[in-house]
Design a protein around this motif. Structure first.
Motif, PDB file in Angstrom:
ATOM      1  N   TYR A 562       0.840  -1.212   0.000  1.00 23.13           N
ATOM      2  CA  TYR A 562       0.000   0.000   0.000  1.00 23.13           C
ATOM      3  C   TYR A 562       0.870   1.256   0.000  1.00 23.13           C
ATOM      4  N   GLN A 563       1.900   1.295   0.853  1.00 32.39           N
ATOM      5  CA  GLN A 563       2.792   2.453   0.908  1.00 32.39           C
ATOM      6  C   GLN A 563       3.542   2.640  -0.398  1.00 32.39           C
ATOM      7  N   HIS A 564       3.910   1.549  -1.008  1.00 28.62           N
ATOM      8  CA  HIS A 564       4.608   1.616  -2.289  1.00 28.62           C
ATOM      9  C   HIS A 564       3.712   2.286  -3.335  1.00 28.62           C
ATOM     10  N   ALA A 606       5.823  18.282 -16.341  1.00 30.28           N
ATOM     11  CA  ALA A 606       4.837  18.284 -15.255  1.00 30.28           C
ATOM     12  C   ALA A 606       5.136  17.183 -14.245  1.00 30.28           C
ATOM     13  N   ALA A 607       5.550  16.023 -14.755  1.00 29.65           N
ATOM     14  CA  ALA A 607       5.883  14.897 -13.849  1.00 29.65           C
ATOM     15  C   ALA A 607       7.103  15.241 -13.007  1.00 29.65           C
ATOM     16  N   SER A 608       8.078  15.956 -13.639  1.00 26.63           N
ATOM     17  CA  SER A 608       9.272  16.326 -12.876  1.00 26.63           C
ATOM     18  C   SER A 608       8.930  17.315 -11.776  1.00 26.63           C
ATOM     19  N   GLN A 609       8.025  18.269 -12.091  1.00 23.66           N
ATOM     20  CA  GLN A 609       7.634  19.228 -11.063  1.00 23.66           C
ATOM     21  C   GLN A 609       6.867  18.550  -9.930  1.00 23.66           C
ATOM     22  N   GLN A 610       6.000  17.612 -10.306  1.00 22.01           N
ATOM     23  CA  GLN A 610       5.249  16.875  -9.264  1.00 22.01           C
ATOM     24  C   GLN A 610       6.194  16.076  -8.368  1.00 22.01           C
ATOM     25  N   LEU A 611       7.219  15.510  -8.968  1.00 27.40           N
ATOM     26  CA  LEU A 611       8.202  14.743  -8.187  1.00 27.40           C
ATOM     27  C   LEU A 611       8.945  15.661  -7.235  1.00 27.40           C
ATOM     28  N   ASP A 612       9.319  16.846  -7.708  1.00 33.45           N
ATOM     29  CA  ASP A 612      10.051  17.771  -6.851  1.00 33.45           C
ATOM     30  C   ASP A 612       9.200  18.237  -5.683  1.00 33.45           C
ATOM     31  N   GLU A 613       7.913  18.425  -5.940  1.00 32.56           N
ATOM     32  CA  GLU A 613       7.024  18.808  -4.848  1.00 32.56           C
ATOM     33  C   GLU A 613       6.807  17.667  -3.853  1.00 32.56           C
ATOM     34  N   PHE A 614       6.896  16.461  -4.351  1.00 41.51           N
ATOM     35  CA  PHE A 614       6.622  15.285  -3.507  1.00 41.51           C
ATOM     36  C   PHE A 614       7.789  14.934  -2.572  1.00 41.51           C
ATOM     37  N   LEU A 615       9.003  15.065  -3.061  1.00 42.08           N
ATOM     38  CA  LEU A 615      10.163  14.533  -2.355  1.00 42.08           C
ATOM     39  C   LEU A 615      10.388  15.132  -0.964  1.00 42.08           C
ATOM     40  N   ALA A 622       4.054   9.619   3.991  1.00 40.65           N
ATOM     41  CA  ALA A 622       3.833   8.171   3.974  1.00 40.65           C
ATOM     42  C   ALA A 622       3.649   7.627   5.384  1.00 40.65           C
ATOM     43  N   ALA A 623       4.457   8.112   6.328  1.00 39.62           N
ATOM     44  CA  ALA A 623       4.334   7.644   7.711  1.00 39.62           C
ATOM     45  C   ALA A 623       3.006   8.068   8.322  1.00 39.62           C
ATOM     46  N   GLU A 624       2.446   9.157   7.830  1.00 43.90           N
ATOM     47  CA  GLU A 624       1.153   9.628   8.344  1.00 43.90           C
ATOM     48  C   GLU A 624       0.054   8.591   8.076  1.00 43.90           C
ATOM     49  N   ASN A 625       0.224   7.848   6.988  1.00 44.21           N
ATOM     50  CA  ASN A 625      -0.770   6.809   6.682  1.00 44.21           C
ATOM     51  C   ASN A 625      -0.791   5.711   7.740  1.00 44.21           C
ATOM     52  N   ILE A 635       6.300   0.933  11.722  1.00 45.86           N
ATOM     53  CA  ILE A 635       6.007   2.061  10.814  1.00 45.86           C
ATOM     54  C   ILE A 635       7.258   2.437  10.033  1.00 45.86           C
ATOM     55  N   GLN A 636       8.387   2.520  10.739  1.00 48.33           N
ATOM     56  CA  GLN A 636       9.636   2.893  10.085  1.00 48.33           C
ATOM     57  C   GLN A 636      10.079   1.817   9.094  1.00 48.33           C
ATOM     58  N   ASP A 637       9.980   0.563   9.488  1.00 42.79           N
ATOM     59  CA  ASP A 637      10.413  -0.533   8.613  1.00 42.79           C
ATOM     60  C   ASP A 637       9.556  -0.582   7.356  1.00 42.79           C
ATOM     61  N   ILE A 638       8.227  -0.412   7.523  1.00 46.68           N
ATOM     62  CA  ILE A 638       7.339  -0.471   6.357  1.00 46.68           C
ATOM     63  C   ILE A 638       7.652   0.675   5.399  1.00 46.68           C
ATOM     64  N   THR A 639       7.811   1.874   5.951  1.00 48.10           N
ATOM     65  CA  THR A 639       8.074   3.038   5.116  1.00 48.10           C
ATOM     66  C   THR A 639       9.412   2.904   4.389  1.00 48.10           C
TER      67      THR A 639
END
Length: 694
Positions: A562-564, A606-615, A622-625, A635-639
């Motif tokens: 799911y996290q992936h 657009a994909a590159s900009q989305q990636l930069d905003e995501f990183l 992800a840990a918030e999930n 949580i740490q191991d899964i993430t």
């Protein structure tokens, strides 16, 4: 001397030869031969001969000179001496003959005296013969009478007992003392030795003695049996110095197996009654002998049901130990004496023997006797314990009582053996407690299932599972402190898990079905970790802990997936991966990548900009999930695992874009005329991604 002797003897011969009166030729020839023979004899003689040497020594002793006169006189002198010696001998023999004549006269006189004595003796023999014969006959008769008297005395002393001894042996007024056992031993020997009398031609005497000794033995054993019965009524087993006479009496009475068994039966009944009264007194304090109550009654001070049952079991155990030690001192302190006595009794009464049955085992008989003594106590114990179990709805209490009973049961197995009748009581009580435990647990599960609705909002274990785990912790602790065998520990706890854990875990599974990912996996992991935390402290639950860990791993795998997917969608990388699904590693296929919609310049920028905003906040988002997971390490191991998979996907996209750029790059064109490559529009590298997501 010899030379001169031959010379002197030769002179007359020569003179005779030259004499005018010479004999005739025949006479002269004989003379010459005689002389020659004489000379030959002389020359052939050995002068080393002892006789010649003795003769010469004799001549030397006489101081005889070798002269012609001496040689002529020596024969005459020797003959004269011989004649004189013979005369002396004749005179001596004359005196001897005179003495012999006198001896002959004395012998004749003695012969006459002997003849007279023989005649007198013959006359005396004729007169005393009848008297001697009569005296010999009387002496012979006396010897026979003395021999019969000795036989009679020996028979009387060996095969008959006196009236006083018979009274000691059979009279109930006489005590069972050392004298009684001595007389009994003697009568038993008489009874055994009657076989010698029965082997004679006349068996009447043997039969009479055998009958009399049998009657005496039967009366003696009856007296001993009644005496032991009386002693048992007043015997204090609490006194370690039990009378040695009682032990000896039991050993002797064992020679009559029927009486011995009857004595044991009556003793067991008496001890059963005494122990029942003691147990009742220990419970209620109602006893006529208040001095024997050292503590407060169990029912008055044991308000807790578990302590009440434990105090009763402790009393039974303590009493059993004391009873066994006392009976061991009473029945088997003399080793194998009772067994040998019973063997002798069965040999004398073979009709009492059962084929294929062991004659006597002291330890086994002791354990059986103690078990019989505790029969009534066990019945009361079972009634009181079942009453306590059935009067409470607490499943944990029922299980603790079952474990407590199991602990004491294992103790009694070591104390009385695995075939003791007392163990049946413990098995029945334990089975009753376990039935009550299962019934209480099923009632509780039924009540909980009716209240099940939805999982808690924070996805924590529901209240019913927390309550169940608290109870399970109590049950596991109780089971751990019980005396369960190490080989059977894990298997024995399966029943507890089936009743106290499995129904509640099934309820959690039902609640999980109404949740979506990741809430479903988070809720399952929280519930499983709560159960694992309780069970991990006990080795006998290791198998169930392994099963829980496998289930947790499955749920963790689902969360990683799911996290992936979350990372792929939030970063926009999912569009690039989906576009590259049909792209192979061939040059023709790689050259078509820029023609894909996702890799056209506008879409790729657009994909590159989305990636930069995501990183920058990727891991935090992800840990918030998974924030509702109680285990932070998971949580740490899964993430981290999901981030690793994301980096691998990015490396795949990067590798194919670089390959496409390399194939489409034209070195002949000037840089200004080259269209921007895929990497120019999507500049992030996998190294940067790993650093940002680490």
């Amino acid at each position: 001397m010899s030379t001169s002797y031959f010379q002197e003897r030769g002179t007359p011969a020569s003179q005779d030869a030259s004499s005018p009166t010479t004999p005739s030729t025949g006479t002269a020839s004989r003379g010459v031969n005689a002389l020659s023979s004489r000379i030959t004899n002389v020359l052939s003689a050995s002068y080393a001969d002892l006789e010649i040497r003795d003769a010469l020594a004799t001549l030397d002793a006489r101081n005889v000179r070798n002269t012609a006169e001496t040689r002529r006189q020596i024969r005459l002198d020797v003959q004269k001496e011989v004649i004189q010696c013979n005369g002396e001998i004749v005179r001596d023999f004359g005196e001897v003959a005179e003495q012999l004549r006198r001896i002959g006269t004395a012998i004749s006189s003695l012969n006459n005296y002997c003849a007279d004595m023989r005649s007198h003796i013959a006359s005396a023999n004729r007169e005393t013969g009848p008297v001697l014969e009569e005296a010999t006959s009387l002496l012979t008769q006396r010897k026979q009478v003395e021999k019969k008297q000795q036989i009679l005395q020996a028979f009387t002393s060996h095969f008959l007992v006196s009236d006083e001894e018979a009274t000691v042996l059979t009279s109930t007024a006489e005590p069972v003392s050392e004298e009684f056992f001595q007389v009994l031993t003697r009568v038993k020997k008489i009874h055994h030795d009657c076989q010698v009398l029965l082997g004679t031609e006349d068996q009447r005497l043997g039969l009479e003695v055998l009958e009399q000794s049998s009657k005496q033995l039967n009366a003696a054993f009856q007296k001993l049996y009644r005496w032991i019965q009386r002693e048992f009524k007043t015997l204090d087993l609490e006194n370690p110095q039990i009378s040695a006479s009682v032990r000896r009496s039991l050993r002797v009475l064992a020679e009559r197996p029927t009486l011995f068994q009857s004595c044991l039966d009556s003793f067991a009944e008496a001890r059963e009654s005494i122990l029942l009264e003691s147990f009742h007194s220990a419970l209620t304090g109602s006893s006529s002998e208040a001095e024997h109550i050292a503590t407060k009654p169990i029912e008055f001070h044991a308000h807790d049901p578990l302590r009440y049952v434990g105090d009763m079991l402790a009393w039974v155990h303590s009493t059993t130990v004391s009873e066994r030690e006392a009976l061991e001192n009473l029945f088997i302190s003399d080793g194998e004496e009772i067994k040998r006595s019973i063997q002798e009794g069965l040999e004398s009464e073979p009709w009492l023997r059962d084929e294929g049955v062991e004659i006597f085992d002291g330890r086994k008989a002791l354990n059986q006797l103690v078990s019989r003594d505790l029969t009534s106590v066990g019945r009361i114990l079972r009634q009181r314990t079942e009453q306590v179990v059935q009067s409470h709805d607490d499943a944990a209490l029922a299980y603790k009582i079952a474990n407590l009973i199991n602990f004491y049961k294992s103790t009694f197995v070591k104390l009385l053996g695995s075939d003791s009748d007392v163990l049946e009581v413990f098995n029945a009580i334990e089975a009753s407690a376990m039935r009550q435990f299962r019934a209480n647990m099923r009632d509780y599960v039924a009540a909980v299932q009716s209240d099940l609705a939805v999982a808690p909002a924070d996805l924590s274990p529901p209240d019913f599972l927390d309550d169940a785990l608290q109870m399970l912790k109590v049950l596991a602790k109780s089971y751990d402190t019980s005396a369960a065998d190490s080989e059977d520990q894990e298997h024995g706890f399966h029943a507890v898990l089936a009743e106290a854990l499995d129904p509640f875990m099934s309820g959690c599974v039902n609640l999980q079905k109404g949740l979506q990912q990741p809430h479903s996996a988070i809720f399952a992991i929280n519930c499983l970790f709560a159960a694992k935390e309780v069970l991990s402290a006990y080795t006998f639950a290791s198998e169930r802990v392994e099963e829980i860990e496998e289930t947790i791993s499955e749920q963790v795998t689902q969360l990683v997936a799911y996290q992936h997917q979350h990372l792929l969608h939030e970063s926009g990388l999912i569009n690039l991966l989906e576009a590259l699904e049909k792209i192979t590693d061939s040059e023709e296929s790689l050259k078509t990548i820029p023609e894909l919609d996702a890799f056209k310049p506008d879409a790729l920028i657009a994909a590159s900009q989305q990636l930069d905003e995501f990183l920058p906040s990727a891991l935090i988002d992800a840990a918030e999930n998974l924030k509702r997971l109680r285990n932070r390490k998971i949580i740490q191991d899964i993430t981290e695992e999901a981030a690793g998979s994301f980096c691998e996907d990015f490396e795949l996209v990067e590798r194919k874009m670089i390959a496409a750029d390399d194939l489409l790059y034209d070195e002949d064109k000037v840089d200004e005329e080259q269209e921007p490559g895929l990497r120019d529009l999507f500049p992030r590298t996998s190294g940067e991604i790993r650093v940002l997501l680490s």
